[in-house]
Design an enzyme around this catalytic site. Structure first.
Site, mmCIF file in Angstrom:
data_model
loop_
_atom_site.group_PDB
_atom_site.id
_atom_site.type_symbol
_atom_site.label_atom_id
_atom_site.label_comp_id
_atom_site.label_asym_id
_atom_site.label_seq_id
_atom_site.Cartn_x
_atom_site.Cartn_y
_atom_site.Cartn_z
ATOM 1 N N GLU A 1 81.206 -35.430 5.214
ATOM 2 C CA GLU A 1 82.298 -34.462 5.183
ATOM 3 C C GLU A 1 83.196 -34.750 3.981
ATOM 4 O OE1 GLU A 1 84.012 -34.872 9.215
ATOM 5 O OE2 GLU A 1 82.046 -35.748 9.598
ATOM 6 N N HIS B 1 81.113 -29.629 8.403
ATOM 7 C CA HIS B 1 80.646 -30.659 9.349
ATOM 8 C C HIS B 1 79.175 -30.458 9.706
ATOM 9 C CE1 HIS B 1 80.722 -33.457 12.754
ATOM 10 N NE2 HIS B 1 81.925 -33.835 12.378
#
Length: 235
Positions: free
Chosen positions: A200, A63
Site C-alpha cells: 500500500e 489495498h
C-alpha cells in the site's frame, strides 16, 4: 462506497466520489478522482487527485492483494522481495507507529537486497509478533513527489515479477497474516494466512499526530496528487 465511473478509452477508467462534509468524522467536502490505466507495456497505473473546501486529512492508497504464483497457490512465502527502504516504522501492539523510523539493517525488515518473504517472518522479533508477520510502513529511500521504484516482487514458480513505483514516501507491506481461509475465490479456492501480499503506497499512518512525519493535511485551494504504477514482466 459506490463510485461514479466513466470509461475514458479502451485502457482507462476514471472514478470519482464526493465524501461529504462530516463523513466518517472528517471535515470538508472532499472530491476524489482516481484514474486506472492499463498500459501497452504491461503496467497498471493509478493516479489520485483530491480537493476540499475545508482543511482535512487525506491519505489515499490501494489495498489490492497480489499472488504472483497464480490463482489458488497457498502461499506468498516463497516470493522474492526487494524494497527500496533502509528504514521502517516500528509500531505498538495496536499496529500504530509510535515514533521515529528505525534502520532495517540487522532486522527481518531488511529487504534492501533480495530475500524470500517467508525467510524470516517467523523469527522471534517483537515487531513480527505484534502483527503475526509483516504489517508495517517502509520508509522509502526517495524524495516525496518523485515517481521512483519502491518494490520488486518475484515468483520463482511462474517467473512473474511486479515492480511498483510511486510518488508516495512510504509503502505498507501486509502479508495477509489475519487471513483465515474463510474467503472463497475463483474455482472454490480458499485463501489462508499469507496467501497474498499487499503493498500500500501511502503517507505514514498516524501522521496527523506525528509532527515529524510528512503532513497529510489538505487545504482549500490545494490539489492532492499521487501516482503509483505496477509494472509486470516475466523473467
Amino acid at each position: 462506497v459506490v463510485w461514479d465511473t466513466v470509461q475514458v478509452n479502451d485502457q482507462t477508467i476514471e472514478l470519482t466520489y464526493l465524501a461529504k462534509d462530516g463523513e466518517e468524522g472528517f471535515p470538508g467536502n472532499l472530491n476524489v478522482k482516481m484514474i486506472y490505466s492499463l498500459t501497452d507495456d504491461n503496467s497498471f497505473d493509478i493516479e489520485y487527485q483530491a480537493t476540499t473546501d475545508k482543511p482535512t486529512i487525506i491519505n489515499l492508497t490501494n489495498h489490492s492483494y497480489f499472488k504472483l504464483s497464480g490463482e489458488g497457490d497457498p502461499s506468498i512465502n516463497d516470493h522474492i522481495l526487494v524494497m527500496k527502504a533502509s528504514q521502517y516504522l516500528p509500531t505498538d501492539d495496536t499496529a500504530i507507529p509510535y515514533g521515529s523510523p528505525e534502520l532495517v539493517k540487522g532486522t527481518p525488515f531488511d529487504f534492501t537486497t533480495p530475500h524470500i518473504i517467508g525467510e524470516r517472518i517467523e523469527e522471534d522479533f517483537e515487531q513480527l509478533h505484534f502483527g503475526k508477520g509483516y504489517d508495517h510502513t517502509m520508509v522509502l529511500d526517495k524524495q516525496e513527489g518523485i515517481l521512483a521504484l519502491a518494490v520488486e516482487c518475484y515468483s520463482p514458480k511462474t517467473g512473474i515479477q511486479m515492480s511498483i513505483s510511486t510518488t508516495e514516501p512510504g509503502v505498507q507491506i501486509y502479508t495477509g497474516n489475519w487471513m483465515t481461509g474463510n474467503f472463497e475465490g475463483k474455482h472454490g479456492h480458499r485463501y489462508p494466512a499469507r496467501a497474498a501480499v499487499c503493498f500500500e503506497t501511502q503517507h505514514f499512518p498516524d501522521s496527523i499526530n506525528k509532527p515529524s512525519y510528512t503532513s497529510v493535511v489538505l487545504r482549500p485551494g490545494e490539489v492532492f496528487k499521487s501516482k503509483t504504477t505496477h509494472a509486470f514482466s516475466v523473467k
